[in-house]
Design a protein around this motif. Structure first.
Motif, mmCIF file in Angstrom:
data_model
loop_
_atom_site.group_PDB
_atom_site.id
_atom_site.type_symbol
_atom_site.label_atom_id
_atom_site.label_comp_id
_atom_site.label_asym_id
_atom_site.label_seq_id
_atom_site.Cartn_x
_atom_site.Cartn_y
_atom_site.Cartn_z
ATOM 1 N N CYS A 1 0.856 -1.183 0.000
ATOM 2 C CA CYS A 1 0.000 0.000 0.000
ATOM 3 C C CYS A 1 0.895 1.237 0.000
ATOM 4 C CB CYS A 1 -0.898 -0.015 1.235
ATOM 5 S SG CYS A 1 -1.837 1.510 1.434
ATOM 6 N N HIS B 1 0.412 3.964 1.223
ATOM 7 C CA HIS B 1 0.281 4.708 2.477
ATOM 8 C C HIS B 1 0.705 3.880 3.693
ATOM 9 C CE1 HIS B 1 -1.837 7.422 -0.080
ATOM 10 N NE2 HIS B 1 -2.785 6.545 -0.315
ATOM 11 N N CYS B 2 0.513 2.568 3.648
ATOM 12 C CA CYS B 2 0.691 1.729 4.841
ATOM 13 C C CYS B 2 1.862 0.744 4.727
ATOM 14 C CB CYS B 2 -0.572 0.936 5.129
ATOM 15 S SG CYS B 2 -2.050 1.955 5.248
ATOM 16 N N HIS C 1 -8.168 -0.755 0.762
ATOM 17 C CA HIS C 1 -7.422 -1.187 1.948
ATOM 18 C C HIS C 1 -8.304 -1.039 3.187
ATOM 19 C CE1 HIS C 1 -3.379 -1.150 4.295
ATOM 20 N NE2 HIS C 1 -4.079 -2.245 4.476
ATOM 21 N N CYS D 1 -5.654 1.993 5.671
ATOM 22 C CA CYS D 1 -5.973 3.408 5.453
ATOM 23 C C CYS D 1 -7.358 3.599 4.846
ATOM 24 C CB CYS D 1 -4.918 4.032 4.561
ATOM 25 S SG CYS D 1 -4.775 3.203 2.955
#
Ligand code: ZN
Lengths: 92, 184
Positions: A7, A9-10, A58, A62
């Motif tokens: 991901c 972001h993660c 996700h 997030c």
């Protein structure tokens, strides 16, 4: 491996944290398009062997929609992009 | 009189009776911390992040781009709300979560092994360093995980999942003799 999705972001996460929301390559027809065009857009899907673009959400992280380019044959993941960034890049 | 949620911990039933003395691996349930969700207005994500990380009275936990959970040990929920309003109310939406989230503080030498049973995150300190935080699944329960020390973590979970997460963590920690009690 498609069982691990990176991901943006993660970071690297197991596929269990994601929900697959379907083909991301479809282009929404104009409101005045024919019934046939709308039928194709809503119901008809290819089942390709090879590279595909899909929406993955996700949900366990997030909660963003992501566009995942992966290979349905080798399970290799080629790219993961945030859905909003993908839409901007593709002028949607 | 109505006893409000804030005065009644979601784990009162689970932790009834005299607590066992805390072992090396221990789960402490936070009692009175204030929790707020901060959602940055579009375009203000970076400046809100800067403001949150500059504060010393609380810690911001990363949830998603432009979204953080803020935890304060010393403030009341109203106090934290005022503090955040003063800090960034023009750039972000601030929603009190103190009664909606339960804080699990878990620490001890076997912590990484215990958490690895339920959380699909690389907890190596080089990858997930002290101060890092992220949303994740623990079993099937959505949590926000933060590392507060080499062997210390905090989990925030929605109140209605607190009992299930508690049972999960105690099962995950059974072979390491995990103990649990309310934080002093
Ligand atoms: Zn994510």
């Amino acid at each position: 491996m498609a069982s691990l999705i990176t991901c943006p972001h993660c970071g690297v996460r197991p596929k269990e944290e994601f929900a697959i929301r379907g083909d991301a390559s479809l282009v929404r027809p104009a409101p005045t398009a024919s019934d046939e065009a709308w039928h194709d857009y809503v119901y008809v899907r290819a089942n390709p062997r090879g590279r595909t673009l899909e929406h993955w959400q996700h949900v366990g992280g997030c909660r963003r929609f992501l566009v995942v380019e992966r290979d349905t044959f080798t399970h290799e993941v080629h790219s993961v992009t945030d859905g909003a960034a993908f839409a901007r890049e593709n002028g949607k | 009189m109505i006893r409000d949620y804030y005065n009644r911990n979601a784990l009162d039933e689970k932790l009834r009776g005299a607590p066992r003395p805390p072992g090396a691996n221990h789960l402490a349930i936070g009692h009175r911390q204030a929790v707020s969700m901060v959602l940055a207005v579009a375009g203000e994500e970076d400046s809100v992040e800067k403001l949150l990380s500059s504060a010393t009275e609380f810690t911001g936990r990363f949830s998603a781009p432009g979204e953080w959970l803020v935890v304060s040990e010393n403030d009341t929920p109203e106090g934290l709300q005022r503090r955040l309003d003063a800090l960034c109310s023009d750039k972000a939406h601030i929603v009190d979560q103190s009664e909606a989230r339960v804080l699990f503080r878990i620490s001890g030498p076997s912590m990484r092994r215990i958490l690895a049973k339920g959380i699909g995150l690389d907890l190596d300190p080089n990858v997930f360093a002290t101060g890092a935080s992220a949303n994740a699944l623990c079993g099937h329960i959505a949590v926000n995980l933060a590392r507060t020390g080499e062997d210390a973590f905090e989990l925030l979970t929605p109140r209605s999942f607190a009992e299930s997460l508690f049972d999960n963590l105690m099962t995950m920690g059974r072979e390491y003799d995990l103990t649990a009690a309310f934080a002093a």
